[in-house]
Design a protein around this motif. Structure first.
Motif, PDB file in Angstrom:
ATOM      1  N   ILE A 188       0.856  -1.186   0.000  1.00 24.96           N
ATOM      2  CA  ILE A 188       0.000   0.000   0.000  1.00 24.96           C
ATOM      3  C   ILE A 188       0.895   1.240   0.000  1.00 24.96           C
ATOM      4  O   ILE A 188       2.093   1.148  -0.157  1.00 24.96           O
ATOM      5  N   ASN A 189       0.259   2.405   0.123  1.00 27.65           N
ATOM      6  CA  ASN A 189       1.008   3.677   0.115  1.00 27.65           C
ATOM      7  C   ASN A 189       1.814   3.821  -1.170  1.00 27.65           C
ATOM      8  O   ASN A 189       3.042   3.968  -1.154  1.00 27.65           O
ATOM      9  N   ASP A 190       1.099   3.784  -2.288  1.00 32.98           N
ATOM     10  CA  ASP A 190       1.736   3.849  -3.602  1.00 32.98           C
ATOM     11  C   ASP A 190       2.155   5.262  -3.985  1.00 32.98           C
ATOM     12  O   ASP A 190       2.891   5.447  -4.951  1.00 32.98           O
ATOM     13  N   THR A 191       1.668   6.253  -3.248  1.00 30.42           N
ATOM     14  CA  THR A 191       1.985   7.652  -3.510  1.00 30.42           C
ATOM     15  C   THR A 191       2.414   8.303  -2.205  1.00 30.42           C
ATOM     16  O   THR A 191       1.773   8.109  -1.176  1.00 30.42           O
ATOM     17  N   VAL A 192       3.489   9.090  -2.249  1.00 29.87           N
ATOM     18  CA  VAL A 192       3.938   9.804  -1.060  1.00 29.87           C
ATOM     19  C   VAL A 192       3.573  11.279  -1.175  1.00 29.87           C
ATOM     20  O   VAL A 192       3.524  11.836  -2.274  1.00 29.87           O
ATOM     21  N   THR A 193       3.293  11.894  -0.030  1.00 29.82           N
ATOM     22  CA  THR A 193       2.936  13.314   0.002  1.00 29.82           C
ATOM     23  C   THR A 193       3.837  14.012   1.019  1.00 29.82           C
ATOM     24  O   THR A 193       3.414  14.304   2.132  1.00 29.82           O
ATOM     25  N   PRO A 194       5.080  14.284   0.669  1.00 30.38           N
ATOM     26  CA  PRO A 194       6.042  14.816   1.628  1.00 30.38           C
ATOM     27  C   PRO A 194       5.833  16.299   1.919  1.00 30.38           C
ATOM     28  O   PRO A 194       5.330  17.048   1.076  1.00 30.38           O
ATOM     29  N   GLN A 195       6.235  16.709   3.100  1.00 25.74           N
ATOM     30  CA  GLN A 195       6.274  18.121   3.434  1.00 25.74           C
ATOM     31  C   GLN A 195       7.476  18.741   2.733  1.00 25.74           C
ATOM     32  O   GLN A 195       8.543  18.144   2.662  1.00 25.74           O
ATOM     33  N   GLY A 196       7.291  19.935   2.200  1.00 30.03           N
ATOM     34  CA  GLY A 196       8.407  20.591   1.526  1.00 30.03           C
ATOM     35  C   GLY A 196       7.928  21.575   0.490  1.00 30.03           C
ATOM     36  O   GLY A 196       6.754  21.956   0.450  1.00 30.03           O
ATOM     37  N   ALA A 197       8.840  22.004  -0.363  1.00 29.98           N
ATOM     38  CA  ALA A 197       8.531  22.947  -1.435  1.00 29.98           C
ATOM     39  C   ALA A 197       8.024  22.203  -2.662  1.00 29.98           C
ATOM     40  O   ALA A 197       8.383  21.048  -2.903  1.00 29.98           O
ATOM     41  N   ALA A 198       7.215  22.883  -3.467  1.00 27.86           N
ATOM     42  CA  ALA A 198       6.645  22.251  -4.661  1.00 27.86           C
ATOM     43  C   ALA A 198       7.729  21.780  -5.623  1.00 27.86           C
ATOM     44  O   ALA A 198       7.584  20.746  -6.279  1.00 27.86           O
ATOM     45  N   GLU A 211      15.800   5.739  -6.349  1.00 30.49           N
ATOM     46  CA  GLU A 211      16.822   4.848  -5.806  1.00 30.49           C
ATOM     47  C   GLU A 211      16.239   3.536  -5.292  1.00 30.49           C
ATOM     48  O   GLU A 211      16.973   2.592  -5.033  1.00 30.49           O
ATOM     49  N   SER A 212      14.911   3.497  -5.153  1.00 32.53           N
ATOM     50  CA  SER A 212      14.253   2.308  -4.617  1.00 32.53           C
ATOM     51  C   SER A 212      14.009   1.268  -5.709  1.00 32.53           C
ATOM     52  O   SER A 212      13.832   1.610  -6.890  1.00 32.53           O
ATOM     53  N   ASP A 213      13.975  -0.007  -5.300  1.00 32.63           N
ATOM     54  CA  ASP A 213      13.603  -1.064  -6.242  1.00 32.63           C
ATOM     55  C   ASP A 213      12.110  -1.034  -6.543  1.00 32.63           C
ATOM     56  O   ASP A 213      11.658  -1.632  -7.518  1.00 32.63           O
ATOM     57  N   ASN A 214      11.352  -0.357  -5.700  1.00 32.08           N
ATOM     58  CA  ASN A 214       9.907  -0.272  -5.861  1.00 32.08           C
ATOM     59  C   ASN A 214       9.467   1.180  -5.670  1.00 32.08           C
ATOM     60  O   ASN A 214       8.812   1.534  -4.690  1.00 32.08           O
ATOM     61  N   PRO A 215       9.845   2.061  -6.620  1.00 31.46           N
ATOM     62  CA  PRO A 215       9.628   3.496  -6.431  1.00 31.46           C
ATOM     63  C   PRO A 215       8.151   3.881  -6.410  1.00 31.46           C
ATOM     64  O   PRO A 215       7.310   3.218  -7.016  1.00 31.46           O
ATOM     65  N   ARG A 216       7.867   4.953  -5.694  1.00 30.02           N
ATOM     66  CA  ARG A 216       6.511   5.483  -5.592  1.00 30.02           C
ATOM     67  C   ARG A 216       6.404   6.817  -6.322  1.00 30.02           C
ATOM     68  O   ARG A 216       7.398   7.478  -6.599  1.00 30.02           O
ATOM     69  N   THR A 240       0.457  18.185  -8.876  1.00 31.19           N
ATOM     70  CA  THR A 240       1.475  17.484  -9.652  1.00 31.19           C
ATOM     71  C   THR A 240       1.566  16.039  -9.178  1.00 31.19           C
ATOM     72  O   THR A 240       1.407  15.744  -8.000  1.00 31.19           O
ATOM     73  N   TYR A 241       1.813  15.162 -10.123  1.00 31.58           N
ATOM     74  CA  TYR A 241       1.992  13.736  -9.841  1.00 31.58           C
ATOM     75  C   TYR A 241       3.265  13.349 -10.568  1.00 31.58           C
ATOM     76  O   TYR A 241       3.282  13.173 -11.790  1.00 31.58           O
ATOM     77  N   ALA A 242       4.360  13.271  -9.815  1.00 31.60           N
ATOM     78  CA  ALA A 242       5.682  13.095 -10.409  1.00 31.60           C
ATOM     79  C   ALA A 242       6.212  11.697 -10.133  1.00 31.60           C
ATOM     80  O   ALA A 242       6.115  11.201  -9.007  1.00 31.60           O
ATOM     81  N   VAL A 243       6.799  11.096 -11.154  1.00 28.77           N
ATOM     82  CA  VAL A 243       7.285   9.716 -11.026  1.00 28.77           C
ATOM     83  C   VAL A 243       8.680   9.588 -11.623  1.00 28.77           C
ATOM     84  O   VAL A 243       9.022  10.265 -12.594  1.00 28.77           O
ATOM     85  N   PRO A 244       9.517   8.714 -11.034  1.00 33.92           N
ATOM     86  CA  PRO A 244      10.806   8.406 -11.663  1.00 33.92           C
ATOM     87  C   PRO A 244      10.583   7.739 -13.023  1.00 33.92           C
ATOM     88  O   PRO A 244       9.527   7.143 -13.280  1.00 33.92           O
ATOM     89  N   TRP A 245      11.584   7.822 -13.878  1.00 30.57           N
ATOM     90  CA  TRP A 245      11.475   7.304 -15.244  1.00 30.57           C
ATOM     91  C   TRP A 245      11.098   5.817 -15.267  1.00 30.57           C
ATOM     92  O   TRP A 245      10.253   5.397 -16.048  1.00 30.57           O
ATOM     93  N   LYS A 246      11.714   5.031 -14.372  1.00 32.20           N
ATOM     94  CA  LYS A 246      11.413   3.599 -14.345  1.00 32.20           C
ATOM     95  C   LYS A 246       9.934   3.358 -14.058  1.00 32.20           C
ATOM     96  O   LYS A 246       9.293   2.520 -14.713  1.00 32.20           O
ATOM     97  N   PHE A 248       7.484   5.449 -14.572  1.00 32.17           N
ATOM     98  CA  PHE A 248       6.717   5.935 -15.719  1.00 32.17           C
ATOM     99  C   PHE A 248       6.611   4.857 -16.803  1.00 32.17           C
ATOM    100  O   PHE A 248       5.521   4.627 -17.356  1.00 32.17           O
ATOM    101  N   LEU A 249       7.710   4.196 -17.102  1.00 28.99           N
ATOM    102  CA  LEU A 249       7.680   3.151 -18.136  1.00 28.99           C
ATOM    103  C   LEU A 249       6.771   1.999 -17.720  1.00 28.99           C
ATOM    104  O   LEU A 249       6.037   1.441 -18.553  1.00 28.99           O
ATOM    105  N   ASP A 250       6.791   1.645 -16.433  1.00 37.40           N
ATOM    106  CA  ASP A 250       5.912   0.582 -15.943  1.00 37.40           C
ATOM    107  C   ASP A 250       4.439   1.002 -16.032  1.00 37.40           C
ATOM    108  O   ASP A 250       3.568   0.197 -16.378  1.00 37.40           O
ATOM    109  N   LEU A 251       4.164   2.253 -15.715  1.00 41.81           N
ATOM    110  CA  LEU A 251       2.791   2.759 -15.810  1.00 41.81           C
ATOM    111  C   LEU A 251       2.319   2.787 -17.264  1.00 41.81           C
ATOM    112  O   LEU A 251       1.154   2.473 -17.554  1.00 41.81           O
ATOM    113  N   GLU A 252       3.208   3.167 -18.153  1.00 36.62           N
ATOM    114  CA  GLU A 252       2.863   3.182 -19.584  1.00 36.62           C
ATOM    115  C   GLU A 252       2.504   1.774 -20.069  1.00 36.62           C
ATOM    116  O   GLU A 252       1.551   1.589 -20.843  1.00 36.62           O
TER     117      GLU A 252
END
Length: 270
Positions: A188-198, A211-216, A240-246, A248-252
């Motif tokens: 679960i927790n497939d999306t993270v919502t961190p505190q910080g700047a946009a 850097e994770s084998d199972n990026p969110r 915004t919904y931002a994803v690492p390249w890896k 993104f390819l899996d989602l595609e």
């Protein structure tokens, strides 16, 4: 490049990529050197008008963006260092470690920034918590490339690999993307919502997930400071919904037979 996700979402705003490069794109928008500015105003021009923006170590806009873009951290060096920023991001003057020094710093900046320094941006409940976020929680990167480029996904060249793919979405489109991500990731927790700047939500936090084998995915534009700077350019319901390249390819790949083929989605869009 073509994207099945984009063909299905049909977003009004440009999906974007953030990538590192040693080559500066011609005609790109860029902040003035050493000019304090929120780079999300440049981001908005890319999303709304299909422009390209570029940043480097002299034109990163503000301390938050230097960390967000992967140019190292300025929090320990600028505006009095960590103690100033820890008070700034919490309750302002009342949380300052050295109140007289803090007031001296506040008196040297423009009235808009001074007001925020005195009152505090109040992203953290205390100086101690803000200090921990600055020094421990926020992932910091200092990449060797000279430039960081923001441009539309459709302008990505075949030999380019971005560090972040960014969708600009409304709540319905966000629902679809989160469902798509949840359909391929374990747990679960497939999306993270961190505190910080946009800018950190499309940059540093995405770099960390890569850097994770199972990026969110990283949900962003949940930064009131940035909201003020994109007002009038992007709709108020934009996230915004931002994803690492890896990822993104899996989602595609999953987009070929996933949620966009479901009667649930088709009933809504048709």
């Amino acid at each position: 490049m073509k994207s099945l996700i984009i063909e299905s979402l049909k977003p009004h705003l440009e999906p974007m990529v953030l990538l590192r490069s040693n080559q500066k794109p011609e005609g790109a928008l860029q902040p003035l050197p050493d000019k304090y500015v929120c780079i999300m105003s440049f981001y908005a021009q890319v999303a709304a008008k299909g422009k390209t923006a570029v940043f480097d170590r002299e034109t990163y806009g503000c301390s938050g963006a230097r960390a967000g873009l992967g140019f190292g951290s300025a929090y320990g060096d600028e505006m009095g260092g960590y103690d100033t920023f820890a008070a700034f991001f919490s309750k302002g003057l009342k949380e300052a470690k050295d109140k007289e020094k803090y007031k001296e710093i506040a008196n040297k900046v423009n009235p808009h920034v001074r007001r925020k320094l005195i009152k505090g941006e109040r992203f953290h409940t205390s100086r101690k918590k803000a200090y921990k976020w600055l020094t421990k929680d926020l992932p910091i990167y200092d990449f060797p490339e000279k430039y960081v480029i923001l441009k539309p996904l459709k302008d990505l060249k075949e030999n380019e690999i971005p560090q972040s793919v960014i969708f600009n979405v409304n709540p319905l489109q966000l629902t679809a993307l989160m469902t798509l991500a949840g359909s391929i990731r374990e747990g679960i927790n497939d999306t993270v919502t961190p505190q910080g700047a946009a800018c950190q939500m499309i940059g540093a936090y995405v770099f960390h997930e890569a850097e994770s084998d199972n990026p969110r995915a990283v949900l962003g534009m949940i930064d009131l400071a940035a909201r003020k700077n994109i007002k009038g350019i992007l709709p108020n319901d934009t996230l915004t919904y931002a994803v690492p390249w890896k990822l993104f390819l899996d989602l595609e790949e999953e987009a070929k037979e996933g949620i966009f083929k479901s009667p649930l989605w088709l009933d809504i869009v048709e």
